[in-house]
Design a protein around this motif. Structure first.
Motif, PDB file in Angstrom:
ATOM      1  N   THR A   1      48.510  10.839 -19.136  1.00 23.67           N
ATOM      2  CA  THR A   1      48.812  10.868 -17.782  1.00 23.67           C
ATOM      3  C   THR A   1      50.071   9.868 -17.893  1.00 23.67           C
ATOM      4  O   THR A   1      51.112  10.176 -16.950  1.00 23.67           O
ATOM      5  N   CYS A   2      50.188   8.553 -18.334  1.00 24.07           N
ATOM      6  CA  CYS A   2      51.293   7.799 -18.253  1.00 24.07           C
ATOM      7  C   CYS A   2      52.302   8.084 -19.484  1.00 24.07           C
ATOM      8  O   CYS A   2      53.396   7.402 -19.473  1.00 24.07           O
TER       9      CYS A   2
ATOM     10  N   THR B   1      41.110   3.927 -15.395  1.00 30.12           N
ATOM     11  CA  THR B   1      40.368   2.923 -14.354  1.00 30.12           C
ATOM     12  C   THR B   1      41.160   3.032 -13.044  1.00 30.12           C
ATOM     13  O   THR B   1      40.596   3.131 -11.902  1.00 30.12           O
ATOM     14  N   SER B   2      42.536   3.173 -12.954  1.00 25.58           N
ATOM     15  CA  SER B   2      43.150   3.364 -11.506  1.00 25.58           C
ATOM     16  C   SER B   2      42.889   4.729 -11.186  1.00 25.58           C
ATOM     17  O   SER B   2      42.959   4.787  -9.937  1.00 25.58           O
ATOM     18  N   GLY B   3      42.646   5.907 -11.963  1.00 25.93           N
ATOM     19  CA  GLY B   3      42.666   7.044 -11.179  1.00 25.93           C
ATOM     20  C   GLY B   3      41.130   7.585 -10.957  1.00 25.93           C
ATOM     21  O   GLY B   3      40.751   8.380 -10.401  1.00 25.93           O
TER      22      GLY B   3
ATOM     23  N   SER C   1      38.652   6.073  -9.099  1.00 27.99           N
ATOM     24  CA  SER C   1      38.318   6.088  -7.574  1.00 27.99           C
ATOM     25  C   SER C   1      38.821   7.263  -6.942  1.00 27.99           C
ATOM     26  O   SER C   1      38.051   7.658  -5.714  1.00 27.99           O
ATOM     27  N   SER C   2      39.960   7.951  -7.243  1.00 25.83           N
ATOM     28  CA  SER C   2      40.513   8.897  -6.386  1.00 25.83           C
ATOM     29  C   SER C   2      40.151  10.294  -7.193  1.00 25.83           C
ATOM     30  O   SER C   2      40.863  11.267  -6.380  1.00 25.83           O
ATOM     31  N   SER C   3      39.633  10.366  -8.190  1.00 23.68           N
ATOM     32  CA  SER C   3      39.557  11.641  -9.124  1.00 23.68           C
ATOM     33  C   SER C   3      38.604  12.572  -8.544  1.00 23.68           C
ATOM     34  O   SER C   3      37.421  11.817  -8.249  1.00 23.68           O
TER      35      SER C   3
ATOM     36  N   ASP D   1      43.811   2.407 -18.665  1.00 21.51           N
ATOM     37  CA  ASP D   1      44.398   1.890 -17.383  1.00 21.51           C
ATOM     38  C   ASP D   1      44.420   2.970 -16.476  1.00 21.51           C
ATOM     39  O   ASP D   1      44.302   2.838 -15.270  1.00 21.51           O
ATOM     40  N   CYS D   2      44.989   4.256 -17.107  1.00 24.10           N
ATOM     41  CA  CYS D   2      44.978   5.305 -16.100  1.00 24.10           C
ATOM     42  C   CYS D   2      43.507   5.709 -15.820  1.00 24.10           C
ATOM     43  O   CYS D   2      43.380   6.303 -14.562  1.00 24.10           O
TER      44      CYS D   2
ATOM     45  N   CYS E   1      48.639   8.843 -24.220  1.00 21.45           N
ATOM     46  CA  CYS E   1      47.994   8.982 -22.895  1.00 21.45           C
ATOM     47  C   CYS E   1      48.571  10.133 -22.225  1.00 21.45           C
ATOM     48  O   CYS E   1      49.926  10.238 -21.962  1.00 21.45           O
TER      49      CYS E   1
END
Length: 176
Positions: free
Chosen positions: A112-113, A162-164, A166-168, A159-160, A110
């Motif tokens: 991101t993470c 999905t979590s990002g 909404s704010s991407s 996971d990244c 990933c």
């Protein structure tokens, strides 16, 4: 209920497993070596840059590791096969404890993470292993030695994503 666990590394009498690994690979069992290897073994699914590892270790103990000492130690641990060094898409070196399956299992990194996940269940690993073995055998016939093949897929994990999502900004632009 018993669960199947991988065999433990060899333990020398009176030593802990990290000391045993260091000794088995011809390395001195210094406090710095134990800290670095211990940290990476405790976080096997995450790869770290030199700076990230130094920062993580600084938060773990009162006495920080010198930057040069950490570079040299990472280099030694990588040379003896205890650490895996990968270069990501931005050409940044990332280090993690050497997974037992790295020589045969494709993995997803990933961006991101920086978690590293095996893909054996998601891909036809047998086909990839055959292709890797064919490539290694062809190179061996040409005289190359001490090879391993690293098949990495890089992107953003579920996971990244999905979590990002909404704010991407990209997600907001694609929704329009």
């Amino acid at each position: 209920m018993a669960s199947a666990t991988p065999p433990a590394p060899p333990v020398l009498k009176g030593d802990d497993p990290i000391d045993a690994l260091l000794s088995a690979h011809g390395l001195r069992r210094t406090a710095a070596a134990r800290r670095v290897l211990g940290w990476l073994l405790a976080h096997p699914d995450t790869s770290y840059t030199h700076a990230q590892l130094q920062e993580s270790l600084a938060g773990d103990h009162a006495e920080p590791l010198d930057r040069v000492t950490l570079y040299r130690l990472i280099d030694r641990l990588t040379q003896v096969g205890l650490l895996l060094c990968r270069v990501d898409s931005q050409r940044v070196r990332r280090y993690q404890a050497m997974p037992a399956s790295v020589h045969a299992t494709p993995h997803f990194e990933c961006q991101t993470c920086h978690r590293d996940s095996p893909l054996a269940g998601a891909l036809h690993a047998v086909d990839l292993e055959k292709a890797a073995q064919t490539a290694i055998e062809s190179l061996r016939a040409l005289g190359y030695t001490d090879m391993h093949l690293d098949f990495a897929v890089r992107g953003v994990c579920v996971d990244c994503a999905t979590s990002g999502a909404s704010s991407s900004p990209a997600a907001a632009g694609s929704a329009a």
